[in-house]
Scaffold this motif. Structure first.
Motif, PDB file in Angstrom:
ATOM      1  N   ARG A 122       0.972 -14.437  -7.681  1.00 34.05           N
ATOM      2  CA  ARG A 122      -0.195 -14.274  -8.542  1.00 34.05           C
ATOM      3  C   ARG A 122      -1.464 -14.183  -7.707  1.00 34.05           C
ATOM      4  O   ARG A 122      -1.619 -14.878  -6.716  1.00 34.05           O
ATOM      5  N   ARG A 123      -2.378 -13.319  -8.151  1.00 29.19           N
ATOM      6  CA  ARG A 123      -3.676 -13.178  -7.503  1.00 29.19           C
ATOM      7  C   ARG A 123      -4.742 -13.595  -8.503  1.00 29.19           C
ATOM      8  O   ARG A 123      -4.626 -13.309  -9.697  1.00 29.19           O
ATOM      9  N   TYR A 124      -5.787 -14.241  -8.004  1.00 23.75           N
ATOM     10  CA  TYR A 124      -6.845 -14.743  -8.873  1.00 23.75           C
ATOM     11  C   TYR A 124      -8.208 -14.264  -8.378  1.00 23.75           C
ATOM     12  O   TYR A 124      -8.393 -13.994  -7.187  1.00 23.75           O
ATOM     13  N   TRP A 215     -10.419  -3.356 -11.291  1.00 16.95           N
ATOM     14  CA  TRP A 215     -11.870  -3.498 -11.235  1.00 16.95           C
ATOM     15  C   TRP A 215     -12.358  -3.034  -9.859  1.00 16.95           C
ATOM     16  O   TRP A 215     -11.846  -3.478  -8.830  1.00 16.95           O
ATOM     17  N   PRO A 216     -13.354  -2.136  -9.812  1.00 17.70           N
ATOM     18  CA  PRO A 216     -13.811  -1.613  -8.518  1.00 17.70           C
ATOM     19  C   PRO A 216     -14.346  -2.690  -7.584  1.00 17.70           C
ATOM     20  O   PRO A 216     -14.173  -2.601  -6.373  1.00 17.70           O
ATOM     21  N   GLN A 217     -14.981  -3.725  -8.151  1.00 21.07           N
ATOM     22  CA  GLN A 217     -15.525  -4.761  -7.270  1.00 21.07           C
ATOM     23  C   GLN A 217     -14.431  -5.525  -6.545  1.00 21.07           C
ATOM     24  O   GLN A 217     -14.646  -6.017  -5.430  1.00 21.07           O
ATOM     25  N   ASP A 218     -13.226  -5.625  -7.149  1.00 20.92           N
ATOM     26  CA  ASP A 218     -12.124  -6.289  -6.449  1.00 20.92           C
ATOM     27  C   ASP A 218     -11.729  -5.508  -5.203  1.00 20.92           C
ATOM     28  O   ASP A 218     -11.430  -6.086  -4.155  1.00 20.92           O
ATOM     29  N   ILE A 219     -11.712  -4.177  -5.328  1.00 25.49           N
ATOM     30  CA  ILE A 219     -11.417  -3.325  -4.179  1.00 25.49           C
ATOM     31  C   ILE A 219     -12.528  -3.429  -3.148  1.00 25.49           C
ATOM     32  O   ILE A 219     -12.282  -3.587  -1.949  1.00 25.49           O
ATOM     33  N   GLU A 220     -13.766  -3.362  -3.607  1.00 26.30           N
ATOM     34  CA  GLU A 220     -14.909  -3.407  -2.688  1.00 26.30           C
ATOM     35  C   GLU A 220     -14.985  -4.734  -1.950  1.00 26.30           C
ATOM     36  O   GLU A 220     -15.211  -4.774  -0.740  1.00 26.30           O
ATOM     37  N   TRP A 221     -14.784  -5.836  -2.657  1.00 19.83           N
ATOM     38  CA  TRP A 221     -14.860  -7.146  -2.023  1.00 19.83           C
ATOM     39  C   TRP A 221     -13.734  -7.319  -1.016  1.00 19.83           C
ATOM     40  O   TRP A 221     -13.917  -7.964   0.025  1.00 19.83           O
ATOM     41  N   GLU A 271      -4.993   0.417   4.153  1.00 21.66           N
ATOM     42  CA  GLU A 271      -3.967  -0.613   3.992  1.00 21.66           C
ATOM     43  C   GLU A 271      -4.469  -1.773   3.138  1.00 21.66           C
ATOM     44  O   GLU A 271      -3.722  -2.335   2.332  1.00 21.66           O
ATOM     45  N   ARG A 272      -5.737  -2.127   3.306  1.00 20.08           N
ATOM     46  CA  ARG A 272      -6.299  -3.224   2.521  1.00 20.08           C
ATOM     47  C   ARG A 272      -6.309  -2.873   1.025  1.00 20.08           C
ATOM     48  O   ARG A 272      -5.972  -3.701   0.175  1.00 20.08           O
ATOM     49  N   VAL A 273      -6.694  -1.642   0.705  1.00 22.76           N
ATOM     50  CA  VAL A 273      -6.737  -1.227  -0.698  1.00 22.76           C
ATOM     51  C   VAL A 273      -5.320  -1.095  -1.259  1.00 22.76           C
ATOM     52  O   VAL A 273      -5.051  -1.481  -2.401  1.00 22.76           O
ATOM     53  N   ARG A 274      -4.402  -0.554  -0.459  1.00 20.57           N
ATOM     54  CA  ARG A 274      -3.023  -0.430  -0.919  1.00 20.57           C
ATOM     55  C   ARG A 274      -2.420  -1.796  -1.231  1.00 20.57           C
ATOM     56  O   ARG A 274      -1.629  -1.949  -2.162  1.00 20.57           O
ATOM     57  N   ALA A 275      -2.817  -2.807  -0.457  1.00 18.19           N
ATOM     58  CA  ALA A 275      -2.254  -4.149  -0.651  1.00 18.19           C
ATOM     59  C   ALA A 275      -2.621  -4.731  -2.002  1.00 18.19           C
ATOM     60  O   ALA A 275      -1.847  -5.504  -2.582  1.00 18.19           O
ATOM     61  N   ILE A 276      -3.801  -4.395  -2.551  1.00 19.12           N
ATOM     62  CA  ILE A 276      -4.211  -4.987  -3.824  1.00 19.12           C
ATOM     63  C   ILE A 276      -3.985  -4.073  -5.020  1.00 19.12           C
ATOM     64  O   ILE A 276      -3.969  -4.537  -6.158  1.00 19.12           O
ATOM     65  N   THR A 277      -3.805  -2.761  -4.781  1.00 16.99           N
ATOM     66  CA  THR A 277      -3.603  -1.841  -5.896  1.00 16.99           C
ATOM     67  C   THR A 277      -2.192  -1.284  -5.953  1.00 16.99           C
ATOM     68  O   THR A 277      -1.750  -0.825  -7.015  1.00 16.99           O
ATOM     69  N   GLY A 278      -1.481  -1.301  -4.814  1.00 18.68           N
ATOM     70  CA  GLY A 278      -0.168  -0.686  -4.759  1.00 18.68           C
ATOM     71  C   GLY A 278      -0.217   0.820  -4.668  1.00 18.68           C
ATOM     72  O   GLY A 278       0.802   1.495  -4.776  1.00 18.68           O
ATOM     73  N   ILE A 279      -1.424   1.374  -4.460  1.00 25.17           N
ATOM     74  CA  ILE A 279      -1.613   2.824  -4.425  1.00 25.17           C
ATOM     75  C   ILE A 279      -2.347   3.208  -3.144  1.00 25.17           C
ATOM     76  O   ILE A 279      -3.267   2.508  -2.714  1.00 25.17           O
TER      77      ILE A 279
END
Length: 320
Positions: A122-124, A215-221, A271-279
Motif C-alpha cells: 500500500r502507498r499513502y 494525481w499529477p502532484q504525486d508524480i511531480e513530488w 524509472e521513478r514515474v514508472r514505479a508509481i504509475t506502472g506506465i
C-alpha cells in the motif's frame, strides 16, 4: 525571499504573514546555504504563518521549521488555509495554534479505487488539514451525481457563502458552468472530516490512464525527490500517444549541460514515474524557467500541456 522574513522583526506589530508553499521552500533553501537563521532573524513574534494558494507540502513545512526553529519560529504558528478568487479568497482557515495536521490516505482511495488490493504494497499520501469554514461560508463535498457525500468521501468541493461571486464578468457560459443555486463548484477535489476540509487536487488535472486515476502532484513530488530539483521544476499531465492511447508526460527543468548526464537524468525520471504509475511516461527535459505559472506564481499544468503540444515549449534534444 529572506527579505520577507527580515521585515517581520523590523516591524514589531507584524504577527500575521502569508505565503504559498513555494515561498517557505525558497526561504528554507536560501538560509541553509547562506547563514545561520538565528544570526539574522527573530521570528519569535510570528504568531500566524499563513499558507495557501497552492497544495500545501508537509515536507516543505517541516524543512522550514528545521531551518528557522533556532530563530524562534514555532511550528504551531503555521495556519493552513483554502481559498479561491471566486470566493473573494478565504474559504477555510486552521484555528490558530493548531499548526500543520495531516491524515495519511491510501493512494488507491485518493485515485477512486476503493480500498485497494492486498496483493501489492500500500502507498499513502499525507494530506494537509486546511481548517474549518470561515464565518459565513459553507462547504459541501459532492459525488458525480451531485449529491452530498458523507465524511471522508472524496468528491468535488462546493462552497456557498456571502463572499462567493455572483458571476464571471461578461461570461455567462462560464458562470453557468460553475454556479448552481448559489453554490460554487470550485473544481477542486477533497473531503470533509470532523468539520475540517482536506484538499487532494484539481479535478481537471487528474490523469486517467487505462481506467486508473493518477494525481499529477504525486508524480511531480516523486520526481522532486531526485537530487537537484525543487518545487515547481516538474509538470505532469496526460497526452495522446501515436497509437491513440493516453500516456503520462513529464516536463522537467534541466540544469545540467552534459548530454550524457541529461540522458541518465531522463532515465532516472522515467524509472521513478514508472514505479508509481506502472506506465512508461514521456519525459522531456526543458530549459529552466520554461514551465508557465499563473499570476499568483502557481504552476499551470494546462498551459504547460498546451505549450508543449503546440511546440512553443522546445525540449532539449537527447539521443535515445
Amino acid at each position: 525571499p529572506p527579505a520577507w522574513l527580515d521585515m517581520i522583526p523590523r516591524n514589531p506589530g507584524t504577527s500575521v504573514s502569508y505565503s504559498p508553499t513555494f515561498g517557505y521552500d525558497i526561504c528554507a533553501r536560501r538560509i541553509s546555504s547562506q547563514t545561520r537563521a538565528e544570526d539574522r532573524f527573530d521570528l519569535s513574534r510570528w504568531r500566524i504563518a499563513g499558507n495557501g494558494a497552492d497544495m500545501i507540502r508537509p515536507d516543505v513545512m517541516q524543512a522550514f521549521v528545521d531551518a528557522f526553529a533556532d530563530a524562534g519560529f514555532q511550528a504551531g504558528a503555521f495556519c493552513p488555509s483554502y481559498g479561491l478568487a471566486e470566493a473573494t479568497l478565504a474559504v477555510s482557515l486552521m484555528p490558530p495554534g493548531e499548526g500543520i495536521r495531516l491524515e495519511l490516505v491510501e493512494e488507491t482511495v485518493l485515485n477512486g479505487g476503493g480500498n485497494g488490493s492486498q496483493e501489492r504494497p500500500r502507498r499513502y499520501r499525507a494530506v494537509v488539514n486546511c481548517g474549518k469554514p470561515v464565518e459565513g461560508m459553507e462547504i459541501e463535498i459532492r459525488g458525480e451525481d451531485g449529491s452530498p457525500l458523507p465524511d471522508r468521501g472524496i468528491g468535488r468541493v462546493f462552497v456557498h457563502g456571502t463572499s462567493v461571486m455572483h458571476s464571471y464578468y461578461r461570461d455567462p457560459e462560464a458562470t453557468a458552468a460553475c454556479l448552481r443555486d448559489g453554490w460554487l463548484d470550485t473544481g477542486d477535489m477533497g473531503y470533509l472530516s470532523g468539520g475540517y476540509i482536506f484538499i487532494v487536487g484539481r479535478a481537471k488535472d487528474m490523469i486517467i490512464i487505462n481506467g486508473r486515476n493518477h494525481w499529477p502532484q504525486d508524480i511531480e513530488w516523486a520526481v522532486e525527490q531526485l537530487p537537484g530539483f525543487k518545487a515547481g521544476d516538474i509538470a505532469a499531465f496526460a497526452i495522446t500517444g501515436s497509437s491513440g492511447e493516453e500516456t503520462p508526460a513529464v516536463l522537467v527543468h534541466c540544469r545540467v549541460s552534459d548530454p550524457g548526464e541529461r540522458g541518465r537524468l531522463r532515465d532516472d525520471i522515467r524509472e521513478r514515474v514508472r514505479a508509481i504509475t506502472g506506465i512508461t511516461p514521456v519525459v522531456e527535459l526543458v530549459p529552466p524557467r520554461t514551465l508557465p505559472r499563473t499570476s499568483s506564481g502557481k504552476l499551470s499544468r494546462t498551459k504547460a500541456r498546451n505549450l508543449y503540444l503546440s511546440g512553443d515549449i522546445v525540449p532539449y534534444d537527447i539521443a535515445a
